[in-house]
Design an enzyme around this catalytic site. Structure first.
Site, mmCIF file in Angstrom:
data_model
loop_
_atom_site.group_PDB
_atom_site.id
_atom_site.type_symbol
_atom_site.label_atom_id
_atom_site.label_comp_id
_atom_site.label_asym_id
_atom_site.label_seq_id
_atom_site.Cartn_x
_atom_site.Cartn_y
_atom_site.Cartn_z
ATOM 1 N N TYR A 76 92.670 16.181 29.218
ATOM 2 C CA TYR A 76 94.122 15.838 29.979
ATOM 3 C C TYR A 76 95.287 16.503 29.162
ATOM 4 O O TYR A 76 95.585 15.844 28.073
ATOM 5 C CB TYR A 76 94.072 14.199 30.224
ATOM 6 C CG TYR A 76 95.223 13.805 30.910
ATOM 7 C CD1 TYR A 76 96.259 14.681 31.682
ATOM 8 C CD2 TYR A 76 95.438 12.314 31.140
ATOM 9 C CE1 TYR A 76 97.240 13.855 32.322
ATOM 10 C CE2 TYR A 76 96.409 11.816 31.831
ATOM 11 C CZ TYR A 76 97.327 12.393 32.575
ATOM 12 O OH TYR A 76 98.331 11.968 33.088
ATOM 13 N N LYS A 78 92.650 18.706 33.062
ATOM 14 C CA LYS A 78 93.427 18.127 33.995
ATOM 15 C C LYS A 78 94.715 18.683 33.200
ATOM 16 O O LYS A 78 95.266 18.085 32.282
ATOM 17 C CB LYS A 78 93.638 16.624 34.335
ATOM 18 C CG LYS A 78 94.929 16.425 35.114
ATOM 19 C CD LYS A 78 95.614 15.159 35.193
ATOM 20 C CE LYS A 78 96.891 15.039 36.023
ATOM 21 N NZ LYS A 78 97.600 13.769 35.882
#
Lengths: 311, 311, 311, 311
Positions: A140, A168
């Site tokens: 992330y 992400k």
């Protein structure tokens, strides 16, 4: 690590806001209505305890509650991703265990924040955690909040570790995205999701797996339709819907001034839609009446586009 | 809030590193030796669970252990300040309760990090917490880590709240310090401690209450003597010792490259002094041998100054 | 290079604003009155074409005019320093030649801006220019404007070059200052002047040669007296006058919002003192009436301190 | 202002490097060969005295020479745009006059740098200059160098002024681009060119007029073909060529470390292509042999893609 299940994700994942009661406990009823709202809207996955979910401000108990309640309500209809980011590695692993026990589908982990880390420490950190936990893991990247960018070369190294299945990227940096896709060109299964909704379509056109877009809490169909249009290179629809996304970003999201403000706006809209309460985790100062009226007005303007029917 | 005791602090407060065993549990023996080392060195207070204490990377249990063990070992010989900074307000309050139960003397609280906050939210946050807890509270300004500066006007407003007794400023910004002291000129009891050891003497000359200096883990006498010299405007001694401080900062503290590196260096030196282990909370990569030799060499150079006897 | 004269500077150097007529030509009468004002105030030197002098916005002709006119008016009563900073090395050298021909005493040169440079290029740049020109040269560190900090090690290397006699540091970074003084400890003749007036006294206490303080355009005596107090470690006077400086910085200098704003405020005050016009080089938008009234009010408050007589 | 000619631009504009002799004079022969190289490559326009052209480091005389020589060589085959950015408004206007006299087609103007300006001052600045000069004007947004972003609302206001015909955006910020296009949706004639070559195709897909891409100095066909592919939404070709662009950016452009380095690399490649000398305006330190070999190797790898024939 034994990955408990393969995961093949694509499309729009809603990074769920966390509906809260005024006593800061989880609003289970609101959560149910919100999940229903986004599933009806057609989203392909749900991400809880992300930045939009106010994860760092929630107490342990609420984090556990939201994992359990979400998995129970979603009942495998779409994959559930669980944010396990924390400043303490111990707590991240604990959350991953709960997610695994509740049969969530994957976990999502940003770099440990507050203290700075370098890329070697970061890679080591991801390695240690992915070897310890039982669920597939997404990196992330959110440098605006963690103060560190996960270098392209670190992502590439991490992508070779078993158990790490995607990233992400909430950097909003298109240069980074293109470098990443190029560097990962021999590993097409490694998923790249993009955070900011404003660049979901432009990146899906160049191979992003989809978007983890906060706006999909309030307008799930908009993002699902835009994703589908980008996927099929239907530029007429892309242009029409991208304009709506740009308008939302330039009007609705500009009310107030801080970064968790974005979450406050989402919750305010959801409250106006009668889905859940607008209450935020502390420290929280509600919108003024003037700000609330602005939100209402922008919302009405956006609704005129009526992306639900026309596209 | 019932403040359980007045607190009048001044001089050098050591922001204690947290001695850890390799299994990430508290090294109680090392903690005892470290506390003894700094008390023998003459420091006026001890601050645990600060940035130097790696607070955010420790698991809950270790945080509780260090509060209990430190209070027990120090036995009121000097005031004990407890860091209660956390991203979740609930956790900060919980730590304050433990600190109160263990008879610590004050708590120290930085702004909640990860999400940004504005000054109104920040003031509200300090107000809510100070009304809830039972110990005197110090604001903790450390914008490099929290991404927010506590404005001078916010400090002034907070200084009017019962229970808020001072500020620890680690911004390193001398403009801020002078503005703060001027703005607080009618409230001389409100304490202003400065974090970076490089500017302890320059700020004590202009009215700072003292320094919360990481270097006082390894060289407590140096900072105590420099504080006393600044307090009495003995410039001959100030010049001599400030040069040592500058040298430490420009040599020893430059080994390696990251910000928690500073803590890693302190722990490495303490390990060479046979006080405690060099183990850090995860993610942790030890110094290379080359870096360790550098530290050793710099340390030997610094010892030549022999500030213990000569001043 | 033949340095045409030794230069031994200390104390307060006024970085002169450039009085302009509304047609953007030099206001020679205003310049004369301003020079007289600061010399009566006791300053030890004059620095023209610095940042406060709006150098980069002036056309070539005005730059030449101000060098000639200033040197003619000052008539060697105090040293005149001439800013030769430019993005083009050719233009810097041309200005240095004019300064030399007009018998100025030294030149001051910031790194070439717009494009980034590294420290090796920077050192080379200073070397090339100092070898070409005929006047003693001061380095000028102002990272907020040039986007590059002159590293301590680069200053040290430059200090060994013939013709480079000192540095004007406008970084406002006290850590930098102490590192610099320590690194230059074997070269006490190399001068270190500090830009921001808020930290002039704190740095003079630790060995700065003096201050190049914009406020010395409007209140020359204040800074001269504060310098003398710091020099003689008269802390009673230091505390009194530092408070005035802090108050000016926190009130008067806060009107409006941009960085050349500071210059606009100086010119507005000088205009109220009937010394010169408030006109600035383009782009220039005058203060609103509301802002002008604020300036007037702050000015009246500051005058109550009456630092001219009382100290 | 009398705009001397309509201008309708699109496609790839080469921001020309400035070929220099080792005495820092214009290398006219090199300039001729470079212009020929990019025109043969099919570019749609030439932009001189931009950032890639080292404008701020050139002396006045060289700036004049390059305007005259370029206009004479190009002979109206493609439009010539002239950068007139300067810290002094007077100099910008002077350059615009020369450009007009030499029958250039437009001028390009970034915000005045060194001092900060606000958006009102900036709009006023563009207004004053556009009213004074005789050629169509492009705004030039390059915040990394000027430290100011031209707000979307400022561009919109400026787009209403006669004589301001477009913007060159080198921010690299895709959010900004989409906001800009949306805000300008009622003014489709207002041109938006994007600087960084890495995002030329992604923005042309969403309505950019074209790219002002430094790489088009060395590989003009690559960018012309990629532009055409983006224009016709030929994704097979887009994907193939975007990968080449990403590879160039991630290999060739990473040699060395500073920002004008990019220009140094372009010149080094042009020198290897025997088009012009690699000499840069001062301060200039040539590449080491090791760096030159790296460039050569990367270049060979890139040539294997052979985008000239295969697409």
């Amino acid at each position: 690590m034994t990955v408990n299940s393969k995961i093949d994700l694509h499309g729009i994942i809603t990074p769920l806001v966390t509906p809260l009661l005024s006593n800061n406990e989880l609003d289970e009823r609101g959560l149910g209505k919100l999940i229903n709202h986004v599933l009806v809207g057609g989203v392909n996955g749900i991400f809880i305890l992300g930045t939009t979910g106010e994860f760092s401000r929630l107490k342990s108990k609420v984090k556990e509650d939201i994992i359990k309640t979400t998995c129970r309500i979603v009942k495998k209809r779409v994959p559930v991703l669980v944010g396990i980011t924390d400043t303490s590695m111990h707590e991240s692993i604990r959350l991953a265990e709960i997610a695994y026990n509740e049969s969530a589908n994957a976990v999502v982990l940003a770099p440990p924040y507050y203290y700075s880390v370098d890329q070697a420490e970061l890679l080591n950190y991801y390695k240690q955690i992915s070897e310890t936990i039982e669920l597939p893991l997404f990196l992330y990247n959110i440098p605006a909040r963690t103060n560190i960018n996960i270098d392209v070369s670190t992502v590439v190294e991490a992508s070779k570790l078993p158990g790490i299945v995607g990233v992400k990227d909430s950097s909003g940096d298109l240069f980074y995205f293109h470098k990443l896709k190029y560097a990962l060109r021999d590993n097409p299964d490694f998923m790249v999701f993009v955070g900011p909704e404003e660049i979901m379509a432009p990146t899906v056109l160049f191979g992003a797996s989809g978007g983890v877009n906060g706006g999909a809490n309030i307008f799930p169909e908009l993002f699902v339709k835009l994703y589908n249009a980008a996927k099929s290179k239907d530029f007429e629809t892309i242009y029409k819907l991208q304009d709506v996304v740009t308008r939302i970003s330039g009007s609705l999201y500009q009310v107030g001034k801080n970064s968790p403000n974005y979450i406050k706006i989402l919750k305010s809209v959801l409250s106006q839609m009668d889905i859940c309460d607008e209450h935020m985790a502390e420290p929280f100062i509600p919108f003024t009446q003037e700000e609330q009226i602005k939100i209402e007005n922008y919302l009405n303007e956006i609704k005129h586009f009526d992306f639900r029917q026309n596209v």
